[in-house]
Design a protein around this motif. Structure first.
Motif, PDB file in Angstrom:
ATOM      1  N   ARG A  47      32.202  35.529  -2.975  1.00  0.00           N
ATOM      2  CA  ARG A  47      31.154  36.527  -2.737  1.00  0.00           C
ATOM      3  C   ARG A  47      29.884  36.150  -3.500  1.00  0.00           C
ATOM      4  O   ARG A  47      28.776  36.248  -2.968  1.00  0.00           O
ATOM      5  CB  ARG A  47      31.646  37.914  -3.159  1.00  0.00           C
ATOM      6  N   ASP A  48      30.058  35.696  -4.738  1.00  0.00           N
ATOM      7  CA  ASP A  48      28.905  35.304  -5.553  1.00  0.00           C
ATOM      8  C   ASP A  48      28.134  34.154  -4.914  1.00  0.00           C
ATOM      9  O   ASP A  48      26.898  34.173  -4.893  1.00  0.00           O
ATOM     10  CB  ASP A  48      29.342  34.909  -6.965  1.00  0.00           C
ATOM     11  N   VAL A  49      28.846  33.162  -4.395  1.00  0.00           N
ATOM     12  CA  VAL A  49      28.182  32.011  -3.758  1.00  0.00           C
ATOM     13  C   VAL A  49      27.428  32.462  -2.515  1.00  0.00           C
ATOM     14  O   VAL A  49      26.287  32.058  -2.287  1.00  0.00           O
ATOM     15  CB  VAL A  49      29.195  30.892  -3.421  1.00  0.00           C
ATOM     16  N   ILE A  50      28.056  33.313  -1.702  1.00  0.00           N
ATOM     17  CA  ILE A  50      27.400  33.807  -0.489  1.00  0.00           C
ATOM     18  C   ILE A  50      26.108  34.532  -0.848  1.00  0.00           C
ATOM     19  O   ILE A  50      25.069  34.319  -0.214  1.00  0.00           O
ATOM     20  CB  ILE A  50      28.359  34.707   0.309  1.00  0.00           C
ATOM     21  N   LEU A  51      26.150  35.370  -1.873  1.00  0.00           N
ATOM     22  CA  LEU A  51      24.949  36.101  -2.288  1.00  0.00           C
ATOM     23  C   LEU A  51      23.922  35.183  -2.937  1.00  0.00           C
ATOM     24  O   LEU A  51      22.723  35.253  -2.622  1.00  0.00           O
ATOM     25  CB  LEU A  51      25.332  37.229  -3.249  1.00  0.00           C
ATOM     26  N   GLU A  52      24.378  34.311  -3.827  1.00  0.00           N
ATOM     27  CA  GLU A  52      23.473  33.411  -4.545  1.00  0.00           C
ATOM     28  C   GLU A  52      22.753  32.457  -3.603  1.00  0.00           C
ATOM     29  O   GLU A  52      21.557  32.195  -3.746  1.00  0.00           O
ATOM     30  CB  GLU A  52      24.276  32.614  -5.573  1.00  0.00           C
ATOM     31  N   LYS A  53      23.468  31.958  -2.608  1.00  0.00           N
ATOM     32  CA  LYS A  53      22.890  30.988  -1.665  1.00  0.00           C
ATOM     33  C   LYS A  53      22.260  31.667  -0.454  1.00  0.00           C
ATOM     34  O   LYS A  53      21.739  30.995   0.432  1.00  0.00           O
ATOM     35  CB  LYS A  53      23.967  29.993  -1.194  1.00  0.00           C
ATOM     36  N   ASN A  54      22.322  33.004  -0.430  1.00  0.00           N
ATOM     37  CA  ASN A  54      21.752  33.778   0.661  1.00  0.00           C
ATOM     38  C   ASN A  54      22.307  33.333   2.022  1.00  0.00           C
ATOM     39  O   ASN A  54      21.562  33.165   2.994  1.00  0.00           O
ATOM     40  CB  ASN A  54      20.228  33.705   0.643  1.00  0.00           C
ATOM     41  N   ILE A  55      23.620  33.149   2.074  1.00  0.00           N
ATOM     42  CA  ILE A  55      24.294  32.759   3.314  1.00  0.00           C
ATOM     43  C   ILE A  55      24.517  34.016   4.145  1.00  0.00           C
ATOM     44  O   ILE A  55      25.016  35.026   3.654  1.00  0.00           O
ATOM     45  CB  ILE A  55      25.635  32.055   3.009  1.00  0.00           C
ATOM     46  N   LYS A  56      24.141  33.949   5.394  1.00  0.00           N
ATOM     47  CA  LYS A  56      24.328  35.089   6.292  1.00  0.00           C
ATOM     48  C   LYS A  56      25.828  35.287   6.515  1.00  0.00           C
ATOM     49  O   LYS A  56      26.550  34.335   6.803  1.00  0.00           O
ATOM     50  CB  LYS A  56      23.627  34.823   7.628  1.00  0.00           C
ATOM     51  N   ALA A  57      26.287  36.520   6.376  1.00  0.00           N
ATOM     52  CA  ALA A  57      27.714  36.800   6.502  1.00  0.00           C
ATOM     53  C   ALA A  57      27.942  38.130   7.195  1.00  0.00           C
ATOM     54  O   ALA A  57      27.252  39.119   6.907  1.00  0.00           O
ATOM     55  CB  ALA A  57      28.364  36.809   5.123  1.00  0.00           C
ATOM     56  N   PHE A  58      28.894  38.141   8.120  1.00  0.00           N
ATOM     57  CA  PHE A  58      29.311  39.344   8.820  1.00  0.00           C
ATOM     58  C   PHE A  58      30.805  39.541   8.558  1.00  0.00           C
ATOM     59  O   PHE A  58      31.596  38.622   8.778  1.00  0.00           O
ATOM     60  CB  PHE A  58      29.058  39.223  10.326  1.00  0.00           C
ATOM     61  N   THR A  59      31.155  40.717   8.101  1.00  0.00           N
ATOM     62  CA  THR A  59      32.553  41.023   7.820  1.00  0.00           C
ATOM     63  C   THR A  59      33.225  41.577   9.077  1.00  0.00           C
ATOM     64  O   THR A  59      32.568  41.838  10.096  1.00  0.00           O
ATOM     65  CB  THR A  59      32.669  42.072   6.701  1.00  0.00           C
ATOM     66  N   MET A  60      34.515  41.810   8.978  1.00  0.00           N
ATOM     67  CA  MET A  60      35.222  42.467  10.077  1.00  0.00           C
ATOM     68  C   MET A  60      34.710  43.894  10.268  1.00  0.00           C
ATOM     69  O   MET A  60      34.765  44.416  11.380  1.00  0.00           O
ATOM     70  CB  MET A  60      36.730  42.451   9.832  1.00  0.00           C
ATOM     71  N   GLN A  61      34.205  44.495   9.203  1.00  0.00           N
ATOM     72  CA  GLN A  61      33.603  45.830   9.353  1.00  0.00           C
ATOM     73  C   GLN A  61      32.394  45.774  10.288  1.00  0.00           C
ATOM     74  O   GLN A  61      32.184  46.678  11.091  1.00  0.00           O
ATOM     75  CB  GLN A  61      33.203  46.400   7.996  1.00  0.00           C
ATOM     76  N   HIS A  62      31.607  44.708  10.185  1.00  0.00           N
ATOM     77  CA  HIS A  62      30.481  44.527  11.104  1.00  0.00           C
ATOM     78  C   HIS A  62      30.983  44.373  12.536  1.00  0.00           C
ATOM     79  O   HIS A  62      30.430  44.964  13.467  1.00  0.00           O
ATOM     80  CB  HIS A  62      29.652  43.289  10.723  1.00  0.00           C
ATOM     81  N   VAL A  63      32.027  43.558  12.702  1.00  0.00           N
ATOM     82  CA  VAL A  63      32.592  43.334  14.037  1.00  0.00           C
ATOM     83  C   VAL A  63      33.111  44.647  14.612  1.00  0.00           C
ATOM     84  O   VAL A  63      32.863  44.965  15.780  1.00  0.00           O
ATOM     85  CB  VAL A  63      33.709  42.263  13.992  1.00  0.00           C
ATOM     86  N   ASP A  64      33.820  45.420  13.801  1.00  0.00           N
ATOM     87  CA  ASP A  64      34.355  46.700  14.268  1.00  0.00           C
ATOM     88  C   ASP A  64      33.228  47.676  14.618  1.00  0.00           C
ATOM     89  O   ASP A  64      33.322  48.417  15.598  1.00  0.00           O
ATOM     90  CB  ASP A  64      35.259  47.329  13.204  1.00  0.00           C
ATOM     91  N   ARG A  65      32.174  47.691  13.822  1.00  0.00           N
ATOM     92  CA  ARG A  65      31.076  48.639  14.025  1.00  0.00           C
ATOM     93  C   ARG A  65      30.192  48.256  15.217  1.00  0.00           C
ATOM     94  O   ARG A  65      29.830  49.095  16.033  1.00  0.00           O
ATOM     95  CB  ARG A  65      30.228  48.729  12.766  1.00  0.00           C
TER      96      ARG A  65
END
Length: 88
Positions: A47-65
């Motif tokens: 999670r820290d790397v995704i935030l630090e590197k500003n990597i676009k990320a979609f969780t399963m919550q996004h998919v469900d919503r």
């Protein structure tokens, strides 16, 4: 998937891992060339790397919503330049 991706992003020195020395000559990915879709369980360090590197990320919550079609459209939109062409 974490270690190969860390190597491709240049986050890990491949010469420090026996058998992966050949990775030093592989072209590196830029964080803006990457989108995660369908993330479920992340370690704190991931999670820290995704935030630090500003990597676009979609969780399963996004998919469900929003539905997988809409999430994929958003992911592809992220990978486009302002003129609509795709990033290499």
């Amino acid at each position: 998937h974490g270690m190969p991706l860390a190597l491709l992003l240049g986050l890990v020195d491949p010469t420090s891992i026996p058998g992966f020395e050949w990775f030093k000559d592989v072209p590196k990915l830029k964080p803006e060339q990457l989108v995660f879709v369908g993330l479920r369980d992340l370690d704190a360090s991931e999670r820290d790397v995704i935030l630090e590197k500003n990597i676009k990320a979609f969780t399963m919550q996004h998919v469900d919503r929003y539905g997988i079609g809409n999430v994929m459209e958003m992911a592809l939109d992220h990978l486009k330049f302002e003129d609509g062409t795709m990033r290499p």
